[in-house]
Design an enzyme around this catalytic site. Structure first.
Site, PDB file in Angstrom:
ATOM      1  N   ASP A 102      -0.509 127.630  65.788  1.00 11.51           N
ATOM      2  CA  ASP A 102       0.534 127.638  64.738  1.00 11.51           C
ATOM      3  C   ASP A 102       1.853 128.042  65.400  1.00 11.51           C
ATOM      4  O   ASP A 102       1.735 129.165  66.403  1.00 11.51           O
ATOM      5  CB  ASP A 102       0.252 128.224  63.486  1.00 11.51           C
ATOM      6  CG  ASP A 102      -0.748 127.621  62.700  1.00 11.51           C
ATOM      7  OD1 ASP A 102      -1.162 126.460  63.093  1.00 11.51           O
ATOM      8  OD2 ASP A 102      -1.394 128.318  62.058  1.00 11.51           O
TER       9      ASP A 102
HETATM   10  N1  URA Z   1      -6.325 129.058  62.823  1.00 15.06           N
HETATM   11  C1  URA Z   1      -5.012 129.050  62.331  1.00 15.06           C
HETATM   12  O1  URA Z   1      -4.961 129.312  61.035  1.00 15.06           O
HETATM   13  N2  URA Z   1      -3.839 128.930  63.072  1.00 15.06           N
HETATM   14  C2  URA Z   1      -3.740 128.966  64.407  1.00 15.06           C
HETATM   15  O2  URA Z   1      -2.844 128.874  65.020  1.00 15.06           O
HETATM   16  C3  URA Z   1      -5.117 128.941  64.998  1.00 15.06           C
HETATM   17  C4  URA Z   1      -6.294 128.901  64.142  1.00 15.06           C
END
Ligand code: URA
Length: 237
Positions: A102
């Site tokens: 993310d």
């Molecule tokens: N899980 C998440 O919630 N976000 C990420 O960036 C990676 C794994």
């Protein structure tokens, strides 16, 4: 589009004059068809063979391990003009990230032009461990951690079994640090897993993928994988 003899000469195969001779002798093919017309034009997207050999070298495979900072998109481009993980790598090769983190998640991202390895690493059936460390609001109980480990429902589908460990509890700020080892890569997976048991993730970092770690790679920096590391990755499948 350029004249065929120019493309051949630019590839370093031979001189333009020699290329012209080869064309006239019928030793040049474009997309499987013999070309003897000297004025013929082609492009680098065409498959050009001279004396039975392709003049376009197969692109070498490249592999980068990036320590992604917060505020970077895990994508090859962004329609809002935000910086992407690819922008952080100094290369002219077209590469793309293996899986995604993310915008606000930090940590390990692999980037490559090797589609085969990328697919192998991302496929959940190959059970590649990904280690995440999450700062969580609230103090997670051992029972709740067990629930995460045995699988929780997110988006109507149960997550696979995983391993978790509470690394630190801070009663003052009412937060804790939890390590989670998962092998799936569903959208917002870690955040949604915690949400499903009533906790929110304040910070998230991916610390490792398979045997690859962030050791020696500062936030925003990257390094190339060694040939040995690439071979070891392939040997996992
Ligand atoms: N899980 C998440 O919630 N976000 C990420 O960036 C990676 C794994």
């Amino acid at each position: 589009m350029e004249r065929l003899q120019k493309i051949i000469a630019n590839s370093g195969y031979c001189s333009r004059r020699k290329a012209e001779e080869l064309i006239k002798k019928g030793l040049v093919k474009v997309n499987g068809q013999v070309i003897i017309e000297l004025g013929t034009k082609a492009s680098l997207n065409d498959y050009i063979e001279v004396e039975g050999k392709s003049i376009i070298k197969k692109e070498d495979k490249v592999y980068y391990l990036l320590n992604k900072p917060r505020g970077i998109i895990t994508s090859t481009s962004d329609d809002k003009g935000r910086k992407t993980v690819v922008d952080l790598i100094n290369t002219t090769t077209r590469i793309y990230p293996v899986g995604r983190l993310d915008y606000d998640t930090t940590g390990l991202v692999l980037l490559t032009n090797d589609g085969e390895l990328a697919n192998l690493l991302m496929h959940p059936s190959n059970k590649i461990d990904k280690v995440y460390v999450a700062k969580v609001k609230g103090i997670i109980s051992k029972e709740d951690l067990k629930r995460l480990e045995s699988g929780v429902l997110i988006d109507g589908r149960r997550t696979s079994k995983c391993r978790g460990k509470i690394l630190k509890i801070d009663k003052k700020s009412n937060t804790c640090i939890v390590k989670l080892v998962i092998h799936e890569g569903r959208y917002h997976q870690v955040k949604k897993m915690f949400e499903s048991i009533g906790y929110s993730v304040l910070k998230l970092k991916r610390e490792s993928m398979a045997f690859l770690t962030l050791d020696g790679v500062k936030s925003g920096d990257y390094r190339e994988l060694s040939i040995k590391e690439v071979k070891s990755l392939y040997s996992l499948f």
